[in-house]
Design a protein around this motif. Structure first.
Motif, short mmCIF file in Angstrom:
data_model
loop_
_atom_site.label_atom_id
_atom_site.label_comp_id
_atom_site.label_asym_id
_atom_site.label_seq_id
_atom_site.Cartn_x
_atom_site.Cartn_y
_atom_site.Cartn_z
N VAL A 118 56.12 79.51 -15.04
CA VAL A 118 54.93 79.74 -15.35
C VAL A 118 54.15 78.81 -16.02
O VAL A 118 54.65 78.23 -17.25
N ASP A 119 52.83 78.37 -15.95
CA ASP A 119 52.22 77.27 -16.75
C ASP A 119 51.97 77.44 -17.90
O ASP A 119 52.44 76.82 -18.91
N GLU A 120 51.29 78.73 -18.34
CA GLU A 120 50.79 78.98 -19.61
C GLU A 120 50.73 80.56 -19.56
O GLU A 120 50.18 81.28 -18.71
N VAL A 121 50.88 81.34 -20.87
CA VAL A 121 50.57 82.58 -21.12
C VAL A 121 49.55 82.74 -22.06
O VAL A 121 49.88 81.96 -23.04
N HIS A 122 48.35 83.29 -21.88
CA HIS A 122 47.41 83.40 -22.81
C HIS A 122 47.63 85.07 -23.37
O HIS A 122 47.44 85.92 -22.68
N VAL A 123 47.67 85.09 -24.67
CA VAL A 123 47.85 86.38 -25.32
C VAL A 123 46.77 86.67 -26.24
O VAL A 123 46.44 85.80 -27.15
N SER A 124 45.78 87.91 -26.22
CA SER A 124 44.97 88.31 -26.83
C SER A 124 45.38 88.51 -28.33
O SER A 124 46.17 89.59 -28.62
N ILE A 125 44.59 87.98 -29.27
CA ILE A 125 44.88 88.36 -30.60
C ILE A 125 43.41 88.36 -31.29
O ILE A 125 42.93 87.29 -31.26
N GLY A 157 60.92 78.80 -24.91
CA GLY A 157 60.36 77.29 -24.47
C GLY A 157 59.31 77.37 -23.47
O GLY A 157 58.96 76.42 -22.92
N MET A 158 58.49 78.62 -23.68
CA MET A 158 57.01 78.73 -22.96
C MET A 158 56.12 78.34 -23.72
O MET A 158 56.03 78.24 -24.66
N ALA A 159 55.07 78.01 -22.68
CA ALA A 159 53.71 77.35 -23.38
C ALA A 159 52.69 78.82 -23.44
O ALA A 159 52.66 79.34 -22.51
N VAL A 160 52.30 78.83 -24.83
CA VAL A 160 51.58 79.82 -24.96
C VAL A 160 50.22 79.47 -26.06
O VAL A 160 50.14 78.72 -26.46
#
Length: 362
Positions: A118-125, A157-160
């Protein structure tokens, strides 16, 4: 002379020229486990299409020239089959990003997302203060769960990236939010404007930054990307108000297709017609694509033009006039002018690609 390596900008420009939905946002549901005070959704009951229908949609995307897909909700992990939806997109080699609050994701799912590249995960903070964050979501311990999800994704190692729409109740803790991101080692995508709900209800505006808060934040390069030189020039009256109508796209949980999830004009439904046919041939979409700077009522003579990032969809949603001034864009542009900084969004008011086509958009 060696051939130049293809860049993202080349793909974006080519898809604009060929009218291809190169980057599509897909709302797989409107259900959510949080109850955020600023949420743009007017209801949370839509559960989305079936897995087989998403298989078909992703096939349509490949045929339509889509490179990137963003999977979002609501909260996508409220779907028991969301991991299968992600796998379906990746099997078709679609570059896939996910928008989530991170509260429902577990270690096994995170490991699988990593293995799917998966390219990137955006997490709401919303704030580094747990109490304020949880007051926004109206769910106890939601901050703790979101941060834990970020830490686990980073560990494997994921992009976040953190997504942080700024509100009057969170702006006072901006330094702490920056420090949290620095401690985690992730970038933050801040948003200055809280939008109306998708049905036009502006009750969410009560969460917007105060004028003083906006004035302070607009000058902060950590919060807002900015330039010392303008990127918009009103001399080209045939320029396009927003590129997204040529190379973007959004699909709601019912399969309806929009040029953007902030512009509530439906061009068709992927259960009835192929995505590419809707994208290129929808009369509504083509009328939208005919709009040029010269058609807008005030922009071409406005002294804030070079500072403005007017969204046509928001002008329609919040001010009921796609050709008129966007009130929130004007407020932000005024603060940019005071601060002496310019926006960097080159896709707004960008170069025209064809002849002007005069049509009214409703």
């Amino acid at each position: 002379m060696p051939a130049r390596e293809l860049q993202l900008a080349d793909i974006t420009a080519l898809s604009k020229q060929l009218i291809l939905p190169s980057s599509v946002l897909v709302e797989v549901c409107h259900t959510c486990n949080e109850n955020c005070i600023h949420c743009c959704l007017s209801q949370h009951s839509k559960r989305g299409l079936t897995l087989a229908q998403y298989d078909n949609l992703f096939d349509q995307m490949v045929q339509a020239g889509t490179f990137y897909v963003i999977l979002t909700g609501g909260e996508p992990f409220t779907r028991a089959d969301f991991m299968e939806i992600v796998e379906s997109a990746r099997k078709r080699r679609l570059s896939t990003s996910i928008f989530t609050n991170g509260n429902l994701i577990n270690k096994e799912q995170i490991a699988r997302l990593r293995d799917l590249y998966v390219d990137e995960v955006h997490v709401s903070i919303y704030c580094a203060d747990p109490q304020i964050h949880d007051a926004v979501t109206r769910i106890p311990c939601s901050f703790e769960k979101s941060v834990a999800a970020i830490q686990e994704m980073l560990r494997v190692g994921m992009a976040v990236r953190i997504k942080c729409p700024l509100m009057n109740m969170t702006a006072g803790s901006i330094d702490e939010t920056k420090q949290l991101a620095a401690d985690l080692g992730v970038n933050v995508q801040y948003t200055l404007a809280i939008t109306a709900k998708n049905n036009g209800d502006c009750d969410t505006h009560k969460c917007r930054l105060t004028q003083d808060q906006l004035h302070e934040l607009i000058s902060d390069p950590d919060v807002v990307t900015q330039s010392t030189k303008p990127v918009h020039f009103m001399e080209n009256l045939d320029c396009i108000p927003c590129d997204t109508v040529f190379n973007g796209g959004a699909i709601d949980p019912d399969g309806n297709v929009y040029v953007c999830n902030q512009w509530s004009v439906i061009g068709g439904n992927i259960l009835e017609k192929p995505l590419l046919e809707i994208w290129r041939e929808s009369p509504k979409f083509n009328r939208i694509r005919g709009i040029r700077l010269r058609d807008l009522k005030k922009c071409g003579s406005c002294d804030l033009f070079r500072y403005c990032t007017r969204c046509p969809g928001l002008a329609q949603l919040e001010d009921d006039d796609v050709y008129g001034c966007s009130s929130i864009a004007k407020v932000v542009a005024e603060e940019r002018k005071k601060a002496g900084v310019f926006p960097t969004e080159a896709h707004i008011f960008s170069q025209s690609i064809g002849k002007k086509d005069n049509h009214e958009v409703h």
